[in-house]
Design a protein around this motif. Structure first.
Motif, PDB file in Angstrom:
ATOM      1  N   VAL A 135      -3.187  64.890  62.766  1.00  0.00           N
ATOM      2  CA  VAL A 135      -2.951  63.569  62.183  1.00  0.00           C
ATOM      3  C   VAL A 135      -1.511  63.499  61.696  1.00  0.00           C
ATOM      4  N   GLU A 136      -0.809  62.450  62.076  1.00  0.00           N
ATOM      5  CA  GLU A 136       0.552  62.215  61.608  1.00  0.00           C
ATOM      6  C   GLU A 136       0.554  60.965  60.739  1.00  0.00           C
ATOM      7  N   VAL A 137       0.864  61.151  59.463  1.00  0.00           N
ATOM      8  CA  VAL A 137       0.895  60.052  58.504  1.00  0.00           C
ATOM      9  C   VAL A 137       2.341  59.599  58.366  1.00  0.00           C
ATOM     10  N   PRO A 141       3.606  57.191  51.099  1.00  0.00           N
ATOM     11  CA  PRO A 141       4.265  57.001  49.808  1.00  0.00           C
ATOM     12  C   PRO A 141       4.213  58.242  48.923  1.00  0.00           C
ATOM     13  N   VAL A 142       3.584  59.314  49.397  1.00  0.00           N
ATOM     14  CA  VAL A 142       3.484  60.572  48.653  1.00  0.00           C
ATOM     15  C   VAL A 142       3.872  61.712  49.588  1.00  0.00           C
ATOM     16  N   GLY A 143       3.958  62.910  49.044  1.00  0.00           N
ATOM     17  CA  GLY A 143       4.250  64.089  49.850  1.00  0.00           C
ATOM     18  C   GLY A 143       2.986  64.818  50.258  1.00  0.00           C
ATOM     19  N   GLY A 187       9.975  62.857  57.111  1.00  0.00           N
ATOM     20  CA  GLY A 187       9.553  61.557  56.614  1.00  0.00           C
ATOM     21  C   GLY A 187       8.102  61.224  56.856  1.00  0.00           C
ATOM     22  N   SER A 188       7.354  62.136  57.430  1.00  0.00           N
ATOM     23  CA  SER A 188       5.924  61.933  57.652  1.00  0.00           C
ATOM     24  C   SER A 188       5.168  63.162  57.152  1.00  0.00           C
TER      25      SER A 188
END
Length: 244
Positions: A135-137, A141-143, A187-188
Motif C-alpha cells: 500500500v502506498e499512501v 498528513p502524518v508520518g 513524501g508518501s
C-alpha cells in the motif's frame, strides 16, 4: 454442432468430480485495475471461450462455465497474484493451455502460470485465506510512525466498524490483521500488510488506512495505491500453502 453442445455431450462421459481442474494465475494491472469483479469474471469467461479451451458447462438452468475465482479485489487495486480454476472436459497440457489463453487475453489480465489441481480443496475463494498487500499512501498528513501507532491501536481494540455503501460492516482486526510494517518514502508512506480472511469477512487495506487517519484526527490523504502481491492457503498448523 456448436462448441457448447459438444462440451455438454462430453460432460456426460465424466462426472463433475472427475473433470480436470486447471488453475491459472493472472495479474490485474493498468486501467483494468478499475474493473469491478463481475466485469473481470465476464472478461475472463469470454477469453476462455476465445482460446477454445475444452471448458465444462454446468447442468443448471443457466448452463454456465464451471469456473471459480479467488476473492474479489477492491476496485482500483492492482495485483500480480489472482487465480481462477476452470473445469475442463479433457486434460490438455497445462503449458499449452496457458499459451492458448494468453493469446486470447488482454495484456493487463494475462495469465502467467497454470497447473492442475488434483487434490480436493473446495471453493477457491474460501480456500485462499491469507494475502499480502503493498500500500502506498500518497500525501499522508502524518508520518509512518504515527500511522503505525494508530494501526496498532486499532488492532488492539479488535473490532473495526465501517460503512460500505449504506451498510455497517464489522471486521475483527485481531484476527484479520496478521502483521504490518510502515516506512516513510519520498513524501508518501509504504505500508506492507499481511491479512487473513474468514467467513466473517476480509480486511480491505483502504478501510484500514482511513480508520487509522480518523483515529489520529486527520482527514483523508491525496490517494492510496493498493496492490495484492501474494495469496496462500493457511493450513491447520499455520503453514502457508502456495496455490500453484
Amino acid at each position: 454442432m456448436s462448441q457448447d453442445s459438444q462440451i455438454a455431450q462430453t460432460d456426460r462421459v465424466l462426472t463433475k468430480r472427475e473433470l480436470p481442474r486447471l488453475r491459472f494465475q493472472y495479474g490485474k494491472d493498468e486501467r483494468l485495475a478499475f474493473l469491478g469483479h463481475l466485469e473481470v469474471i465476464g472478461t475472463i469467461d469470454r477469453c476462455v471461450r476465445r482460446a477454445r479451451l475444452p471448458f465444462s458447462i454446468g447442468n443448471g438452468f443457466a448452463r454456465r462455465m464451471r469456473i471459480q475465482f479467488s476473492q474479489a479485489l477492491p476496485v482500483g487495486a492492482s495485483s500480480c497474484c489472482e487465480y481462477f480454476d476452470v473445469k475442463l472436459t479433457a486434460r490438455i497440457d497445462a503449458a499449452e493451455a496457458l499459451a492458448m489463453l494468453a493469446a486470447a487475453t488482454p495484456a493487463a489480465l494475462a495469465p502467467v502460470a497454470a497447473a492442475y489441481v488434483d487434490e480436493p480443496q473446495g471453493a477457491l475463494e474460501a480456500w485462499l485465506t491469507r494475502a499480502a498487500w503493498e500500500v502506498e499512501v500518497l500525501g499522508a498528513p502524518v508520518g509512518a510512525a504515527e500511522l503505525s501507532s494508530a494501526i496498532e491501536g486499532l488492532r488492539q481494540e479488535g473490532d473495526l466498524t465501517y460503512l460500505r455503501g449504506e451498510k455497517e460492516k464489522h471486521i475483527d482486526l485481531s484476527e484479520a490483521l496478521v502483521g504490518f510494517s510502515a516506512s516513510d518514502a519520498d513524501g508518501s508512506i509504504a505500508l506492507a500488510l499481511d491479512t487473513r480472511s474468514s467467513n466473517a469477512g476480509a480486511l480491505r487495506p483502504l478501510v484500514l488506512v482511513e480508520a487509522a487517519l480518523a483515529r489520529l484526527g486527520e482527514g483523508s490523504c491525496d490517494s492510496v495505491r493498493v496492490r495484492r502481491c501474494g495469496q496462500w492457503h493457511e493450513d491447520e498448523s499455520g503453514c502457508l500453502v502456495k496455490p500453484l
